[in-house]
Design a protein around this motif. Structure first.
Motif, PDB file in Angstrom:
ATOM      1  N   TRP A 197       3.249  10.072 -15.066  1.00  8.47           N
ATOM      2  CA  TRP A 197       3.241   8.724 -15.628  1.00  8.47           C
ATOM      3  C   TRP A 197       4.051   7.771 -14.759  1.00  8.47           C
ATOM      4  O   TRP A 197       3.688   6.592 -14.608  1.00  8.47           O
ATOM      5  CB  TRP A 197       3.785   8.745 -17.060  1.00  8.47           C
ATOM      6  N   ALA A 198       5.133   8.274 -14.185  1.00  9.92           N
ATOM      7  CA  ALA A 198       5.905   7.443 -13.269  1.00  9.92           C
ATOM      8  C   ALA A 198       5.080   7.081 -12.042  1.00  9.92           C
ATOM      9  O   ALA A 198       5.137   5.946 -11.540  1.00  9.92           O
ATOM     10  CB  ALA A 198       7.180   8.172 -12.851  1.00  9.92           C
ATOM     11  N   ALA A 199       4.284   8.040 -11.551  1.00  9.94           N
ATOM     12  CA  ALA A 199       3.422   7.767 -10.406  1.00  9.94           C
ATOM     13  C   ALA A 199       2.343   6.747 -10.760  1.00  9.94           C
ATOM     14  O   ALA A 199       2.009   5.872  -9.953  1.00  9.94           O
ATOM     15  CB  ALA A 199       2.786   9.063  -9.914  1.00  9.94           C
ATOM     16  N   VAL A 200       1.791   6.849 -11.968  1.00  9.27           N
ATOM     17  CA  VAL A 200       0.787   5.871 -12.419  1.00  9.27           C
ATOM     18  C   VAL A 200       1.403   4.475 -12.492  1.00  9.27           C
ATOM     19  O   VAL A 200       0.814   3.485 -12.030  1.00  9.27           O
ATOM     20  CB  VAL A 200       0.208   6.279 -13.784  1.00  9.27           C
ATOM     21  N   ALA A 201       2.607   4.396 -13.062  1.00  9.91           N
ATOM     22  CA  ALA A 201       3.292   3.103 -13.144  1.00  9.91           C
ATOM     23  C   ALA A 201       3.566   2.545 -11.741  1.00  9.91           C
ATOM     24  O   ALA A 201       3.391   1.352 -11.480  1.00  9.91           O
ATOM     25  CB  ALA A 201       4.603   3.255 -13.917  1.00  9.91           C
ATOM     26  N   ALA A 202       3.966   3.434 -10.812  1.00  9.66           N
ATOM     27  CA  ALA A 202       4.214   3.002  -9.436  1.00  9.66           C
ATOM     28  C   ALA A 202       2.931   2.493  -8.792  1.00  9.66           C
ATOM     29  O   ALA A 202       2.941   1.491  -8.061  1.00  9.66           O
ATOM     30  CB  ALA A 202       4.797   4.151  -8.629  1.00  9.66           C
ATOM     31  N   GLY A 203       1.829   3.179  -9.064  1.00  6.81           N
ATOM     32  CA  GLY A 203       0.545   2.720  -8.535  1.00  6.81           C
ATOM     33  C   GLY A 203       0.162   1.345  -9.050  1.00  6.81           C
ATOM     34  O   GLY A 203      -0.344   0.504  -8.298  1.00  6.81           O
ATOM     35  N   LEU A 204       0.423   1.094 -10.332  1.00  9.45           N
ATOM     36  CA  LEU A 204       0.125  -0.227 -10.905  1.00  9.45           C
ATOM     37  C   LEU A 204       1.009  -1.300 -10.274  1.00  9.45           C
ATOM     38  O   LEU A 204       0.553  -2.430 -10.044  1.00  9.45           O
ATOM     39  CB  LEU A 204       0.330  -0.183 -12.421  1.00  9.45           C
ATOM     40  N   VAL A 205       2.261  -0.961 -10.002  1.00  7.29           N
ATOM     41  CA  VAL A 205       3.154  -1.912  -9.326  1.00  7.29           C
ATOM     42  C   VAL A 205       2.611  -2.270  -7.952  1.00  7.29           C
ATOM     43  O   VAL A 205       2.577  -3.437  -7.546  1.00  7.29           O
ATOM     44  CB  VAL A 205       4.576  -1.326  -9.217  1.00  7.29           C
ATOM     45  N   LEU A 206       2.148  -1.256  -7.220  1.00  4.62           N
ATOM     46  CA  LEU A 206       1.608  -1.500  -5.879  1.00  4.62           C
ATOM     47  C   LEU A 206       0.331  -2.336  -5.929  1.00  4.62           C
ATOM     48  O   LEU A 206       0.121  -3.216  -5.086  1.00  4.62           O
ATOM     49  CB  LEU A 206       1.344  -0.168  -5.176  1.00  4.62           C
ATOM     50  N   ILE A 207      -0.519  -2.077  -6.917  1.00  3.27           N
ATOM     51  CA  ILE A 207      -1.739  -2.881  -7.070  1.00  3.27           C
ATOM     52  C   ILE A 207      -1.377  -4.329  -7.369  1.00  3.27           C
ATOM     53  O   ILE A 207      -1.991  -5.269  -6.832  1.00  3.27           O
ATOM     54  CB  ILE A 207      -2.628  -2.284  -8.183  1.00  3.27           C
ATOM     55  N   THR A 208      -0.368  -4.520  -8.211  1.00  2.00           N
ATOM     56  CA  THR A 208       0.079  -5.883  -8.529  1.00  2.00           C
ATOM     57  C   THR A 208       0.622  -6.588  -7.291  1.00  2.00           C
ATOM     58  O   THR A 208       0.311  -7.761  -7.035  1.00  2.00           O
ATOM     59  CB  THR A 208       1.156  -5.838  -9.627  1.00  2.00           C
ATOM     60  N   ILE A 209       1.438  -5.862  -6.523  1.00  2.00           N
ATOM     61  CA  ILE A 209       1.983  -6.447  -5.287  1.00  2.00           C
ATOM     62  C   ILE A 209       0.851  -6.790  -4.324  1.00  2.00           C
ATOM     63  O   ILE A 209       0.856  -7.855  -3.687  1.00  2.00           O
ATOM     64  CB  ILE A 209       2.982  -5.479  -4.631  1.00  2.00           C
ATOM     65  N   LEU A 210      -0.127  -5.907  -4.215  1.00  2.00           N
ATOM     66  CA  LEU A 210      -1.266  -6.151  -3.335  1.00  2.00           C
ATOM     67  C   LEU A 210      -2.035  -7.385  -3.776  1.00  2.00           C
ATOM     68  O   LEU A 210      -2.466  -8.199  -2.944  1.00  2.00           O
ATOM     69  CB  LEU A 210      -2.184  -4.926  -3.327  1.00  2.00           C
ATOM     70  N   ALA A 211      -2.198  -7.559  -5.097  1.00  2.00           N
ATOM     71  CA  ALA A 211      -2.917  -8.727  -5.610  1.00  2.00           C
ATOM     72  C   ALA A 211      -2.145 -10.020  -5.323  1.00  2.00           C
ATOM     73  O   ALA A 211      -2.748 -11.060  -5.035  1.00  2.00           O
ATOM     74  CB  ALA A 211      -3.155  -8.576  -7.107  1.00  2.00           C
ATOM     75  N   ILE A 212      -0.824  -9.946  -5.385  1.00  2.00           N
ATOM     76  CA  ILE A 212      -0.001 -11.141  -5.157  1.00  2.00           C
ATOM     77  C   ILE A 212       0.118 -11.461  -3.672  1.00  2.00           C
ATOM     78  O   ILE A 212      -0.060 -12.613  -3.251  1.00  2.00           O
ATOM     79  CB  ILE A 212       1.400 -10.951  -5.774  1.00  2.00           C
ATOM     80  N   GLU A 213       0.406 -10.435  -2.865  1.00  3.17           N
ATOM     81  CA  GLU A 213       0.680 -10.649  -1.443  1.00  3.17           C
ATOM     82  C   GLU A 213      -0.587 -10.654  -0.590  1.00  3.17           C
ATOM     83  O   GLU A 213      -0.594 -11.212   0.500  1.00  3.17           O
ATOM     84  CB  GLU A 213       1.637  -9.560  -0.924  1.00  3.17           C
ATOM     85  N   GLY A 214      -1.620  -9.989  -1.070  1.00  2.00           N
ATOM     86  CA  GLY A 214      -2.842  -9.875  -0.280  1.00  2.00           C
ATOM     87  C   GLY A 214      -2.862  -8.656   0.622  1.00  2.00           C
ATOM     88  O   GLY A 214      -3.906  -8.055   0.833  1.00  2.00           O
ATOM     89  N   ARG A 215      -1.710  -8.287   1.165  1.00  2.00           N
ATOM     90  CA  ARG A 215      -1.571  -7.102   2.004  1.00  2.00           C
ATOM     91  C   ARG A 215      -0.191  -6.494   1.764  1.00  2.00           C
ATOM     92  O   ARG A 215       0.741  -7.190   1.383  1.00  2.00           O
ATOM     93  CB  ARG A 215      -1.721  -7.450   3.488  1.00  2.00           C
ATOM     94  N   LEU A 216      -0.093  -5.182   2.007  1.00  2.33           N
ATOM     95  CA  LEU A 216       1.199  -4.500   1.835  1.00  2.33           C
ATOM     96  C   LEU A 216       1.921  -4.461   3.176  1.00  2.33           C
ATOM     97  O   LEU A 216       1.976  -3.427   3.854  1.00  2.33           O
ATOM     98  CB  LEU A 216       0.988  -3.087   1.280  1.00  2.33           C
ATOM     99  N   LEU A 217       2.466  -5.614   3.575  1.00  2.00           N
ATOM    100  CA  LEU A 217       3.168  -5.722   4.838  1.00  2.00           C
ATOM    101  C   LEU A 217       4.667  -5.522   4.630  1.00  2.00           C
ATOM    102  O   LEU A 217       5.227  -5.960   3.617  1.00  2.00           O
ATOM    103  CB  LEU A 217       2.911  -7.090   5.469  1.00  2.00           C
ATOM    104  N   HIS A 218       5.328  -4.892   5.612  1.00  2.00           N
ATOM    105  CA  HIS A 218       6.723  -4.507   5.415  1.00  2.00           C
ATOM    106  C   HIS A 218       7.659  -5.702   5.309  1.00  2.00           C
ATOM    107  O   HIS A 218       8.762  -5.576   4.784  1.00  2.00           O
ATOM    108  CB  HIS A 218       7.186  -3.589   6.551  1.00  2.00           C
ATOM    109  N   HIS A 219       7.234  -6.883   5.767  1.00  2.00           N
ATOM    110  CA  HIS A 219       8.127  -8.043   5.696  1.00  2.00           C
ATOM    111  C   HIS A 219       7.918  -8.881   4.435  1.00  2.00           C
ATOM    112  O   HIS A 219       8.607  -9.873   4.229  1.00  2.00           O
ATOM    113  CB  HIS A 219       7.951  -8.923   6.935  1.00  2.00           C
ATOM    114  N   ALA A 220       6.962  -8.484   3.583  1.00  2.00           N
ATOM    115  CA  ALA A 220       6.740  -9.216   2.333  1.00  2.00           C
ATOM    116  C   ALA A 220       7.876  -8.904   1.354  1.00  2.00           C
ATOM    117  O   ALA A 220       8.244  -7.733   1.183  1.00  2.00           O
ATOM    118  CB  ALA A 220       5.399  -8.838   1.722  1.00  2.00           C
ATOM    119  N   PRO A 221       8.467  -9.912   0.706  1.00  2.00           N
ATOM    120  CA  PRO A 221       9.629  -9.671  -0.171  1.00  2.00           C
ATOM    121  C   PRO A 221       9.386  -8.627  -1.257  1.00  2.00           C
ATOM    122  O   PRO A 221      10.253  -7.776  -1.503  1.00  2.00           O
ATOM    123  CB  PRO A 221       9.903 -11.053  -0.773  1.00  2.00           C
ATOM    124  N   LEU A 222       8.225  -8.683  -1.915  1.00  2.00           N
ATOM    125  CA  LEU A 222       7.967  -7.711  -2.975  1.00  2.00           C
ATOM    126  C   LEU A 222       7.821  -6.296  -2.426  1.00  2.00           C
ATOM    127  O   LEU A 222       8.173  -5.322  -3.105  1.00  2.00           O
ATOM    128  CB  LEU A 222       6.706  -8.110  -3.749  1.00  2.00           C
TER     129      LEU A 222
END
Length: 360
Positions: A197-222
């Motif tokens: 369940w922790a992994a599922v929650a982490a996955g949802l966090v990453l999807i949210t960050i991806l939706a906000i930032e557009g890409r998972l770049l290391h310099h993005a604040p989130l």
């Protein structure tokens, strides 16, 4: 790299806990610490140093001697080579004004983190009871997130947040946590639901960050703050599922494919060597621009470049293993880890494969 850190924390902590159990079982009144530390450090030296220092010698000593313009960046970097010889290159990346330049040495920051982890962690495992170790791992994982938040709020460079050891301890600590839980009275099974369940929650966090930032770049604040912890937690949940699953299950069969397990011997050579291959392909004119001109389509150029790169990287790693690494590792037989004389838990079903342990 984040998965690499989680795996490393898991495998190394497991090795250390088993070695500690052996020492206690052999002499429960005054367990001898010297073999525990000596065997660990010398085995690490045999596994890591030969290929790493061969690469450093080539890049920072021999290449700068070549009178060619493409050797000039390494001649300049050789002026700061002490950071690389002492496994402190991540600190040079963070505060030396270098950052990532796209050259072959860009992978060395993660190896520096590993070596710094190895220097400290054996003492932590030796001194801390297993339950205390689990709490410490949770504290380190939380502390890494808090540190990154503080660094981001204080205006630290994005590369410093990315490469400094204290800021990346969450991945190593979560892997170590799995190893400590696995050696508890009931193993990992009672914790598997929570970890999933922790992994599922982490996955949802990453999807949210991806939706906000557009890409998972290391310099993005989130990504710098929540993102790294989410990735580490996601991989920890996946690893827990992998080691608990029966070998007869579909995931178990997948993870035990001989081809995948055999790659464990070559993973270190692949990691260090793949940027050598990329540089070689570029120098031969086999970059994406030229390949696109030849194939007529960017996607075909990507596929051709990937095929050439993967094939050459596997060949280089195979040569590295058979010509250098395996010969150095033969000396490990003089530094055995004695199997525990007390049962910490039945590990026959969930212990890592021999290839994975060898890769560690």
């Amino acid at each position: 790299v984040d998965l690499f850190f989680v795996l490393s924390g898991y495998l190394i902590t497991g090795i250390l806990l088993d070695a500690k159990s052996s020492a206690i079982a052999c002499n429960s009144s005054t367990p001898e610490a010297r073999p525990y530390f000596t065997s660990f450090y010398l085995r690490r030296v045999l596994r890591i140093f030969p290929l790493y220092y061969a690469a450093i010698l080539l890049l920072l000593v021999l290449v700068p001697l070549i009178p060619h313009a493409k050797a000039q960046p390494y001649a300049e970097l050789a002026q700061h080579q002490a950071w690389f010889w002492t496994y402190l290159s991540n600190w040079h990346f963070a505060f030396g004004g270098r950052g990532f330049t796209g050259d072959i040495t860009d992978v060395f920051w993660s190896l520096a983190i590993e070596e710094q982890f190895y220097m400290v962690w054996p003492a932590v495992v030796w001194l801390a009871p297993r339950r205390t170790l689990t709490k410490l791992c949770l504290g380190l994982a939380a502390g890494a997130l808090i540190l990154r938040l503080a660094m981001w709020a204080g205006g630290s460079p994005a590369v410093a947040i990315y490469v400094l050891t204290p800021a990346r301890m969450d991945a190593l600590a979560l892997g170590a946590l799995l190893a400590a839980l696995q050696r508890g009275p009931h193993g990992l099974a009672p914790w598997l639901s929570i970890l999933r369940w922790a992994a599922v929650a982490a996955g949802l966090v990453l999807i949210t960050i991806l939706a906000i930032e557009g890409r998972l770049l290391h310099h993005a604040p989130l990504v710098q703050t929540l993102g790294y912890s989410a990735v580490a937690l996601l991989f920890a949940g996946m690893l827990a599922t992998a080691v608990v699953r029966s070998h007869d299950s579909i995931p178990g069969r997948l993870f035990n494919l001989r081809f995948l397990r055999h790659l464990g011997f070559y993973c270190y050579g692949l990691y260090i060597g793949h940027l050598f291959v990329r540089a070689g392909l570029w120098n031969l004119g086999l970059d994406l621009r030229n390949l696109t001109a030849v194939t007529g389509h960017p996607l075909l150029a990507q596929l051709l470049f990937a095929t050439l790169g993967i094939t050459a990287s596997l060949l280089m790693a195979w040569l590295s293993w058979h010509l250098l690494e395996k010969h150095c590792m033969k000396a490990k037989r003089w530094l055995p880890y004695t199997r525990p004389r007390i049962a910490v838990q039945p590990l026959a079903r969930i212990s890592p494969s021999p290839s994975l342990k060898q890769a560690a």
